[in-house]
Motif scaffolding. Structure first.
Motif, short mmCIF file in Angstrom:
data_model
loop_
_atom_site.label_atom_id
_atom_site.label_comp_id
_atom_site.label_asym_id
_atom_site.label_seq_id
_atom_site.Cartn_x
_atom_site.Cartn_y
_atom_site.Cartn_z
N GLY A 1 0.79 -1.23 0.00
CA GLY A 1 0.00 0.00 0.00
C GLY A 1 0.82 1.27 0.00
N SER A 2 2.06 1.19 -0.45
CA SER A 2 2.96 2.35 -0.40
C SER A 2 3.40 2.83 -1.78
CB SER A 2 4.21 2.00 0.42
OG SER A 2 4.90 0.88 -0.12
N LEU A 3 2.76 2.33 -2.82
CA LEU A 3 3.17 2.70 -4.18
C LEU A 3 3.06 4.20 -4.41
CD1 LEU A 3 4.04 1.75 -7.00
CD2 LEU A 3 1.61 1.43 -7.55
N HIS A 4 2.12 4.87 -3.75
CA HIS A 4 1.94 6.31 -3.93
C HIS A 4 3.19 7.09 -3.56
CE1 HIS A 4 0.91 5.62 0.33
NE2 HIS A 4 1.31 6.86 0.52
N ARG A 5 4.02 6.54 -2.68
CA ARG A 5 5.25 7.24 -2.28
C ARG A 5 6.34 7.09 -3.34
NH1 ARG A 5 5.28 4.17 3.40
NH2 ARG A 5 3.46 5.15 4.39
N ARG A 6 6.38 5.94 -4.01
CA ARG A 6 7.43 5.67 -4.98
C ARG A 6 7.07 6.10 -6.39
NH1 ARG A 6 6.30 0.84 -2.72
NH2 ARG A 6 5.81 -0.09 -4.76
N CYS B 1 0.38 4.52 -9.20
CA CYS B 1 -0.63 4.28 -8.17
C CYS B 1 -1.99 4.76 -8.66
CB CYS B 1 -0.25 4.99 -6.88
SG CYS B 1 -1.38 4.69 -5.51
N CYS B 2 -2.03 5.98 -9.22
CA CYS B 2 -3.28 6.51 -9.77
C CYS B 2 -3.79 5.64 -10.91
CB CYS B 2 -3.08 7.94 -10.26
SG CYS B 2 -2.96 9.19 -8.97
N HIS B 3 -2.87 5.10 -11.68
CA HIS B 3 -3.28 4.31 -12.84
C HIS B 3 -4.03 3.05 -12.40
CE1 HIS B 3 -3.13 3.17 -17.06
NE2 HIS B 3 -2.76 1.96 -16.69
N ILE C 1 -7.24 10.28 -15.16
CA ILE C 1 -8.54 9.94 -15.75
C ILE C 1 -9.00 11.00 -16.73
CG2 ILE C 1 -9.20 8.58 -13.73
CD1 ILE C 1 -11.10 10.81 -12.94
N HIS C 2 -8.41 12.20 -16.65
CA HIS C 2 -8.72 13.27 -17.60
C HIS C 2 -7.49 13.54 -18.46
CE1 HIS C 2 -12.46 14.15 -15.56
NE2 HIS C 2 -11.82 14.31 -14.43
N ARG C 3 -7.67 13.46 -19.75
CA ARG C 3 -6.58 13.80 -20.66
C ARG C 3 -6.48 15.31 -20.79
NH1 ARG C 3 -9.11 9.29 -22.32
NH2 ARG C 3 -7.84 7.48 -22.89
#
Length: 238
Positions: free
Chosen positions: A101-106, A111-113, A220-222
């Motif tokens: 659960g730490s991908l947002h830091r790296r 993570c958003c994808h 999610i928005h281009r």
């Protein structure tokens, strides 16, 4: 594919734009995407006033504020929304790519994808059009948002694109809609808890998102195409 619809309707805003999309030729083939965030009550109220059964897709990334989840339940009940679809990331993808659960830091983009972009793509499968709540005054990549555009084969509508901060506040006040509980704690824009800090202003409401990074959007928005509907007449959206 949607040139005729865009040409016919892109001068409209708010419920004047929503109504012909939701009840007209796209009836049953259009969904509203909502974060149930700081200003989401405005668009949700407009949609509910037209059709409470309109599908509302919202992403639960597994990283939301508890206050955001509670606000989602509050607005759903208050507005009588009957088809709120809470979409979550694929469990296998999380186990493989973000077990701790730490991908947002790296790698916040990745993570958003996996937590937002991929689940939304799946949720929108089968729909011909979708509605979002982007506004130009939020700045950044949203400065030139069009009210209507074709996006990856779908029609995308942003009925609040040309609304100002004052118009959003006036709508909330007029309809006595509850504010997001995090607003009083200093949050002007609300995303996932680990990537959002209190802060922002009416001129730059998204300043608290991904603070300290160059990142401005979740993906999610281009990036919007150049807009041809840059101005609108003053109106009363009550």
């Amino acid at each position: 594919m949607y040139e005729a619809v865009i040409a016919e309707l892109d001068h409209l805003d708010g419920p004047d734009l929503l109504a012909p999309l939701v009840t007209g030729r796209l009836c049953g083939n259009i969904a509203l995407i909502s974060s149930f965030g700081a200003e989401s009550a405005v668009l949700l109220h407009m949609a509910a006033s037209i059709d409470r059964s309109l599908p509302v897709i919202t992403l639960d990334t597994g990283k939301l504020f508890a206050e955001a989840i509670a606000y989602r339940a509050q607005l759903t009940a208050l507005l009588g929304l009957t088809d709120v679809r809470v979409v979550r990331p694929d469990a296998d993808a999380l186990r493989a790519l973000d077990a701790a659960g730490s991908l947002h830091r790296r790698d916040p983009d990745r993570c958003c994808h996996i937590r937002k972009v991929l689940p939304l793509e799946e949720a929108l499968s089968g729909f011909k059009a979708w509605i979002s709540g982007r506004k130009r005054y939020h700045g950044g990549l949203r400065t030139d948002v069009s009210t209507l555009e074709e996006d990856d084969g779908r029609l995308k509508a942003d009925p609040l694109a040309r609304f100002t901060h004052l118009e959003i506040e006036a709508y909330l006040d007029h309809h006595r809609l509850p504010r997001h509980p995090l607003i009083e704690k200093g949050y002007f824009s609300i995303g996932c808890a680990p990537c959002t800090v209190a802060g922002g202003s009416t001129d730059n409401p998204r300043a608290g998102r991904w603070s300290g990074l160059s990142k401005m959007e979740c993906g999610i928005h281009r990036s919007p195409a150049p807009s041809c509907n840059s101005a609108r007449p003053a109106s009363d959206f009550r």
